[in-house]
Write an enzyme that holds these catalytic residues in place. Structure first.
Site, PDB file in Angstrom:
ATOM      1  N   VAL A 149       0.830  -1.210   0.000  1.00 46.48           N
ATOM      2  CA  VAL A 149       0.000   0.000   0.000  1.00 46.48           C
ATOM      3  C   VAL A 149       0.862   1.256   0.000  1.00 46.48           C
ATOM      4  CG1 VAL A 149      -1.894  -1.181   1.179  1.00 46.48           C
ATOM      5  CG2 VAL A 149      -0.153  -0.005   2.543  1.00 46.48           C
ATOM      6  N   ASP A 150       2.142   1.115  -0.395  1.00 46.31           N
ATOM      7  CA  ASP A 150       3.103   2.206  -0.266  1.00 46.31           C
ATOM      8  C   ASP A 150       3.262   3.071  -1.513  1.00 46.31           C
ATOM      9  OD1 ASP A 150       4.633   0.541  -1.983  1.00 46.31           O
ATOM     10  OD2 ASP A 150       5.666  -0.376  -0.276  1.00 46.31           O
ATOM     11  N   HIS A 165      -4.525  -4.368  -2.200  1.00 45.87           N
ATOM     12  CA  HIS A 165      -4.978  -3.932  -0.881  1.00 45.87           C
ATOM     13  C   HIS A 165      -5.130  -2.422  -0.770  1.00 45.87           C
ATOM     14  CE1 HIS A 165      -3.022  -7.909   0.605  1.00 45.87           C
ATOM     15  NE2 HIS A 165      -4.282  -8.096   0.246  1.00 45.87           N
ATOM     16  N   CYS A 176     -20.001   8.802   2.439  1.00 48.12           N
ATOM     17  CA  CYS A 176     -20.390   9.213   1.087  1.00 48.12           C
ATOM     18  C   CYS A 176     -19.450   8.713   0.006  1.00 48.12           C
ATOM     19  CB  CYS A 176     -20.493  10.738   0.998  1.00 48.12           C
ATOM     20  SG  CYS A 176     -18.906  11.616   1.153  1.00 48.12           S
ATOM     21  N   SER A 265       7.210 -11.869  -1.304  1.00 43.82           N
ATOM     22  CA  SER A 265       6.001 -12.169  -0.549  1.00 43.82           C
ATOM     23  C   SER A 265       6.050 -13.602  -0.024  1.00 43.82           C
ATOM     24  CB  SER A 265       4.751 -11.998  -1.422  1.00 43.82           C
ATOM     25  OG  SER A 265       3.588 -12.373  -0.710  1.00 43.82           O
ATOM     26  N   ILE A 291      13.209 -13.981   0.304  1.00 42.59           N
ATOM     27  CA  ILE A 291      14.134 -14.456   1.327  1.00 42.59           C
ATOM     28  C   ILE A 291      13.326 -15.181   2.397  1.00 42.59           C
ATOM     29  CG2 ILE A 291      15.863 -13.806   3.045  1.00 42.59           C
ATOM     30  CD1 ILE A 291      16.429 -11.310   1.387  1.00 42.59           C
ATOM     31  N   CYS A 308      15.517  -8.905  -3.756  1.00 44.68           N
ATOM     32  CA  CYS A 308      14.806  -8.542  -4.987  1.00 44.68           C
ATOM     33  C   CYS A 308      15.577  -7.499  -5.789  1.00 44.68           C
ATOM     34  CB  CYS A 308      13.421  -7.994  -4.654  1.00 44.68           C
ATOM     35  SG  CYS A 308      12.399  -9.083  -3.644  1.00 44.68           S
TER      36      CYS A 308
END
Length: 318
Positions: A149-150, A165, A176, A265, A291, A308
């Site tokens: 979510v960054d 997410h 609203c 992940s 990892i 990564c």
């Protein structure tokens, strides 16, 4: 150059956020922040060759990323051994029901988030984000699904993607549905709390910091400027579920793909794990770069344990 992305909600409008790519082009030249990255060995030449072979034989690659891709940008994850939030503290993320039903829980969440926001929002994409962005531009990456979510993939310039997410850079009203940038809410917090100060300790994956109950007590939280409703970050909290519309879109993109790469992940959360299961059912080859063990290791034809940002840039597209 800037990337504009929009993730509209069923109930309400859509806010377009802009990230200037020129700010991130130099990221790959700087040293990664390894504070929250688990120990790992440098990529073995054999591993590089195996991933190279996997990517070279993929024509429509489906990539799913998790918190492990952002740890090299200085954002901790939850589960990494020794450095994840769960290993460093007994603290757990807020639950959806807590946020919705408890005013004090919302006050605590927003106070911590307010203190942590300037640093969290300043994090930049690392070499792994940029590599995936390049794969998309070169036609290798068909679709990217991130559990994060960054907004780092958006900052890097990725466009063919789903934020499974949601994203902390957006806020919406539970009443609203009105949606606004998180930066605007920060200004409202500052205006409502001109004399409130608090020094946070530690850092969490969702962008907030650790504060005591005494520090939080007098923090004021604004309501929706249009209807007076409850403001919530546009993210799926623990205990909530991803919308059916979003899940169906991801399933469609997966059906169009010919291979799957999981990056950073452990797939412990079902919202992401289900797509690995779906890929396996479709007999798509699966490679995992993470990892430590994952929930889907038994489904993968290739499992790699390197960083990564260290391994992905080594892959040459042909």
């Amino acid at each position: 150059m800037e990337n504009m992305f929009c993730a509209g909600r069923a109930a309400g409008g859509c806010t377009t956020l802009r990230f200037h790519h020129s700010r991130s082009y130099s990221v790959a030249k700087t040293s990664p922040n390894l504070t929250f990255v688990p120990a790992s060995s440098p990529p073995d030449p054999t591993e590089v060759e195996e991933l190279q072979h996997f990517i070279s034989h993929s024509q429509r690659l489906f990539v799913m990323t998790g918190a492990g891709i952002s740890t090299e940008s200085g954002i901790p994850d939850y589960r990494s051994e020794g450095v994840g939030l769960y290993a460093r503290t007994d603290r757990r993320p807020i639950q959806h029901a807590q946020f919705v039903h408890s005013a004090s829980a919302r006050q605590r969440y927003w106070a911590r988030n307010f203190v942590g926001w300037p640093k969290f929002s300043s994090h930049q994409p690392n070499a792994a984000h940029l590599a995936l962005r390049n794969w998309e531009r070169l036609g290798k990456l068909h679709w990217l699904v991130t559990q994060n979510v960054d907004a780092l993939h958006s900052k890097a310039g990725s466009q063919q993607m789903t934020e499974l997410h949601g994203c902390t850079h957006r806020v919406f009203c539970l009443g609203c549905g009105d949606q606004t940038p998180r930066s605007e809410l920060q200004e409202r917090f500052e205006a409502m709390n001109p004399t409130w100060t608090a020094e946070g300790h530690g850092v969490a994956p969702d962008g907030d910091v650790f504060l005591t109950e005494d520090q939080v007590r007098y923090f004021r939280v604004p309501a929706c400027s249009k209807c007076g409703g409850i403001l919530k970050p546009d993210v799926t909290f623990f205990g909530d579920s991803v919308s059916r519309e979003r899940v169906d879109l991801v399933r469609q993109r997966l059906a169009e793909s010919d291979s799957v790469l999981v990056v950073g992940s452990s797939l412990q959360v079902y919202s992401g794990y289900r797509f690995a299961l779906a890929a396996h059912e479709k007999k798509l080859p699966i490679a995992i770069l993470n990892i430590g063990p994952t929930r889907s290791d038994h489904l993968a034809s290739l499992k790699l344990n390197s960083r990564c940002g260290e391994l992905l840039p080594l892959i040459a597209l042909q």
